[in-house]
Design a protein around this motif. Structure first.
Motif, short mmCIF file in Angstrom:
data_model
loop_
_atom_site.label_atom_id
_atom_site.label_comp_id
_atom_site.label_asym_id
_atom_site.label_seq_id
_atom_site.Cartn_x
_atom_site.Cartn_y
_atom_site.Cartn_z
N LYS A 99 0.84 -1.20 0.00
CA LYS A 99 0.00 0.00 0.00
C LYS A 99 0.87 1.25 0.00
CE LYS A 99 -3.88 2.36 0.55
NZ LYS A 99 -4.93 2.43 -0.49
N GLN A 100 1.93 1.24 0.80
CA GLN A 100 2.83 2.39 0.88
C GLN A 100 3.56 2.62 -0.44
OE1 GLN A 100 5.35 1.42 4.19
NE2 GLN A 100 3.90 2.19 5.72
N GLU A 101 3.98 1.54 -1.07
CA GLU A 101 4.83 1.66 -2.26
C GLU A 101 4.04 1.78 -3.56
OE1 GLU A 101 7.45 -1.69 -2.17
OE2 GLU A 101 8.62 -0.92 -0.48
N HIS A 102 2.81 1.24 -3.61
CA HIS A 102 2.05 1.19 -4.86
C HIS A 102 0.67 1.82 -4.76
CE1 HIS A 102 4.97 -1.64 -6.72
NE2 HIS A 102 5.11 -2.07 -5.48
N ASN A 103 0.30 2.26 -3.55
CA ASN A 103 -1.01 2.85 -3.32
C ASN A 103 -2.14 1.92 -3.79
OD1 ASN A 103 -2.70 4.84 -2.32
ND2 ASN A 103 -2.92 5.82 -4.32
N GLN A 104 -1.96 0.63 -3.53
CA GLN A 104 -2.98 -0.36 -3.84
C GLN A 104 -3.32 -1.14 -2.57
OE1 GLN A 104 -1.01 -2.55 -7.05
NE2 GLN A 104 -2.83 -2.19 -8.30
N THR A 105 -4.57 -1.51 -2.44
CA THR A 105 -5.00 -2.35 -1.34
C THR A 105 -5.07 -3.79 -1.81
OG1 THR A 105 -6.28 -0.55 -0.35
CG2 THR A 105 -6.82 -2.80 0.33
N VAL A 106 -4.30 -4.66 -1.17
CA VAL A 106 -4.27 -6.07 -1.54
C VAL A 106 -5.05 -6.87 -0.49
CG1 VAL A 106 -2.83 -8.07 -2.07
CG2 VAL A 106 -1.99 -5.76 -2.57
N THR A 107 -5.98 -7.68 -0.95
CA THR A 107 -6.69 -8.59 -0.07
C THR A 107 -6.36 -10.02 -0.47
OG1 THR A 107 -8.65 -8.53 -1.49
CG2 THR A 107 -8.58 -6.99 0.37
N PHE A 108 -6.45 -10.92 0.50
CA PHE A 108 -6.08 -12.31 0.27
C PHE A 108 -7.25 -13.24 0.54
CE2 PHE A 108 -1.89 -10.57 0.45
CZ PHE A 108 -1.03 -11.49 -0.13
N LYS A 109 -7.47 -14.17 -0.36
CA LYS A 109 -8.23 -15.37 -0.06
C LYS A 109 -7.22 -16.44 0.29
CE LYS A 109 -12.33 -14.79 -3.01
NZ LYS A 109 -13.09 -15.37 -4.17
N GLN A 110 -7.47 -17.17 1.37
CA GLN A 110 -6.51 -18.17 1.83
C GLN A 110 -7.17 -19.53 1.97
OE1 GLN A 110 -4.04 -16.57 5.20
NE2 GLN A 110 -5.34 -14.76 4.90
N SER A 111 -6.45 -20.56 1.57
CA SER A 111 -6.93 -21.93 1.71
C SER A 111 -5.80 -22.79 2.26
CB SER A 111 -7.40 -22.47 0.35
OG SER A 111 -7.73 -23.84 0.44
N TYR A 112 -6.09 -23.55 3.32
CA TYR A 112 -5.09 -24.40 3.96
C TYR A 112 -5.62 -25.82 4.09
CZ TYR A 112 -3.08 -19.88 5.11
OH TYR A 112 -2.57 -18.60 5.02
N GLY A 113 -4.74 -26.78 3.89
CA GLY A 113 -5.12 -28.18 4.01
C GLY A 113 -3.93 -29.06 3.72
N GLY A 114 -4.16 -30.36 3.64
CA GLY A 114 -3.09 -31.29 3.28
C GLY A 114 -2.52 -30.94 1.93
N SER A 115 -1.20 -31.02 1.79
CA SER A 115 -0.55 -30.57 0.56
C SER A 115 -1.05 -31.34 -0.66
CB SER A 115 0.96 -30.71 0.69
OG SER A 115 1.62 -30.10 -0.39
N GLY A 116 -1.21 -32.65 -0.53
CA GLY A 116 -1.70 -33.44 -1.64
C GLY A 116 -3.12 -33.05 -2.03
N SER A 117 -3.96 -32.84 -1.04
CA SER A 117 -5.34 -32.44 -1.30
C SER A 117 -5.40 -31.06 -1.93
CB SER A 117 -6.14 -32.44 0.02
OG SER A 117 -6.14 -33.72 0.60
N GLN A 118 -4.57 -30.14 -1.46
CA GLN A 118 -4.53 -28.79 -2.02
C GLN A 118 -4.07 -28.82 -3.49
OE1 GLN A 118 -6.39 -27.16 -0.03
NE2 GLN A 118 -5.10 -25.48 0.65
N THR A 119 -3.10 -29.68 -3.76
CA THR A 119 -2.60 -29.82 -5.13
C THR A 119 -3.72 -30.27 -6.06
OG1 THR A 119 -0.38 -30.34 -4.35
CG2 THR A 119 -0.93 -31.05 -6.58
N ARG A 120 -4.45 -31.28 -5.65
CA ARG A 120 -5.54 -31.77 -6.48
C ARG A 120 -6.62 -30.71 -6.67
NH1 ARG A 120 -4.26 -36.39 -3.65
NH2 ARG A 120 -5.82 -35.99 -2.02
N ALA A 121 -6.88 -29.93 -5.62
CA ALA A 121 -7.90 -28.89 -5.72
C ALA A 121 -7.50 -27.84 -6.76
CB ALA A 121 -8.11 -28.24 -4.36
N VAL A 122 -6.23 -27.45 -6.79
CA VAL A 122 -5.76 -26.46 -7.77
C VAL A 122 -5.86 -27.03 -9.18
CG1 VAL A 122 -3.76 -25.14 -8.56
CG2 VAL A 122 -4.28 -25.27 -6.11
N ILE A 123 -5.44 -28.26 -9.34
CA ILE A 123 -5.52 -28.89 -10.66
C ILE A 123 -6.97 -29.02 -11.12
CG2 ILE A 123 -5.11 -31.07 -11.91
CD1 ILE A 123 -2.57 -31.40 -10.19
#
Length: 381
Positions: A99-123
């Motif tokens: 925000k200080q450097e680019h005058n933009q507001t960044v928001t995050f969606k976050q998802s956490y889980g088992g790495s293998g399960s997360q990988t399959r979800a992205v694919i």
């Protein structure tokens, strides 16, 4: 090769073929060549977005409007379960800095889980802009699915590894079974809690830590198979991921839990009294980060996504990883008194490379019919 370079290469080839057909013996030929040059110049300008290099659309001319033109930008971060606390500490620092450097507001969606399960979800369609996974094998699977461009390991320091840990053995209070080494987990009177290597990245690291403990002390593969088979015979339940394994152990099941060292440290910081051992023979648990090229180009937020990844390597972010129990990838931070006091020294540290790399490991140990399945069959699971 950047995405815009592919159509540009085709245009250059067309222009080259065209020039071979012309001879400078007429005015018409000369005018035709001028027109070819003009078209090629326009195409080049369209592909590169100008020479200043500040436009995020340089990565993909078909991407949606770039983040540089937006007052608010959203990123989707998909990560494995045990990084949640670290990212929740780091993200506000990045948001403030951006925000200080680019005058933009960044928001995050976050998802956490088992790495293998997360990988399959992205694919399967979870539109992650950034993936922070437990092992490079999972990132490679997303690459093979066509979502991440080859060469992602070279985009950032340490082959894309942004957080590290080692394996820990957590025991009941006072360690009543006297568990001190990996070998103790094979005793008949010891029940071990760990996650399932088929769904959990931490479980694969746990398996490799057990295997590595035999190989690094002079045993052959037959001895390693025998030992790991006995340990898994002592596993009453295979949890889905590291967090679930911790919950199962916390509810009173098992005499020992294999988990990340950082999970133990985090639990202590939250007020839990945890007895644990860091075996002197261990495995370097390396967690990579990558931008999901297809998705950031679709969302038009590549600049911000890459900015966040780079921020994770800064001392400011690495110190947050350290506070929450991860070993730093920054060697200068690793040599500080805070770090050397916090983390027990491991004298014999194995790596994925010692075991032939993830492609070999996956095929040998975790593919259908591999060593893990054979062990489970022997144990009639």
């Amino acid at each position: 090769m950047n995405l815009w370079q592919r159509p540009l290469k085709k245009l250059l080839l067309i222009a080259q073929q065209t020039t071979h057909r012309f001879r400078f013996n007429s005015l018409n030929s000369f005018v035709s060549l001028v027109l070819v040059g003009a078209v090629l110049s326009v195409a080049l300008a369209a592909c590169t977005g100008g020479s200043n290099g500040n436009n995020a659309s340089t990565q993909n001319p078909t991407a949606s409007p770039v983040a540089a033109n937006k007052p608010n930008v959203e990123l989707t971060l998909v990560s494995f379960a045990v990084t949640k606390a670290a990212h929740e500490a780091i993200i506000p620092k990045f948001v403030e800095k951006w925000k200080q450097e680019h005058n933009q507001t960044v928001t995050f969606k976050q998802s956490y889980g088992g790495s293998g399960s997360q990988t399959r979800a992205v694919i399967d369609g979870l539109e992650a802009d950034i993936v922070h996974l437990a092992l490079a094998l999972d990132t490679q699977k997303i690459e093979k699915a066509g979502l991440i461009q080859p060469g992602w390991e070279q985009e950032n320091p340490n082959n894309g590894i942004v957080s590290k840990s080692v394996a820990a053995i957590i025991t009941r209070s006072g360690n009543p079974k006297g568990i001190k080494t990996w070998a103790d987990l094979a005793k008949d009177n010891v029940k071990v809690i760990t996650a399932d290597p088929k769904t959990s990245g931490v479980a694969r690291w746990n398996f490799l830590a057990l295997w590595n403990s035999v190989i690094k002390t002079g045993g052959d593969e037959a001895k390693a198979t025998e030992f790991v088979t006995q340990v898994y015979r002592n596993v009453p339940i295979l949890a889905k991921d590291a967090r679930e394994a911790t919950d199962v152990f916390g509810k009173g099941q098992g005499d020992a839990l294999i988990n990340y060292e950082n999970e133990v440290i985090l639990a202590q910081q939250k007020g839990s009294k945890v007895d644990y051992v860091i075996p002197d023979v261990n495995i370097s648990i390396d967690n990579p980060i990558a931008v999901v090229d297809k998705n950031v180009d679709k969302h038009g937020n590549r600049e911000v996504a890459e900015g966040f990844v780079k921020f994770l390597y800064t001392p400011e972010a690495q110190e947050e990883f350290v506070k929450l129990g991860f070993r730093p990838v920054d060697e200068k931070i690793a040599q500080t008194k805070e770090v050397t006091d916090k983390f027990p020294k491991v004298n014999t540290l194995g790596t994925v490379q010692d075991l032939g790399g993830w492609a070999n490991i996956d095929q040998k140990f975790f593919a259908d019919g591999g060593v893990f399945d054979q062990i489970q069959a022997k144990n009639k699971r």
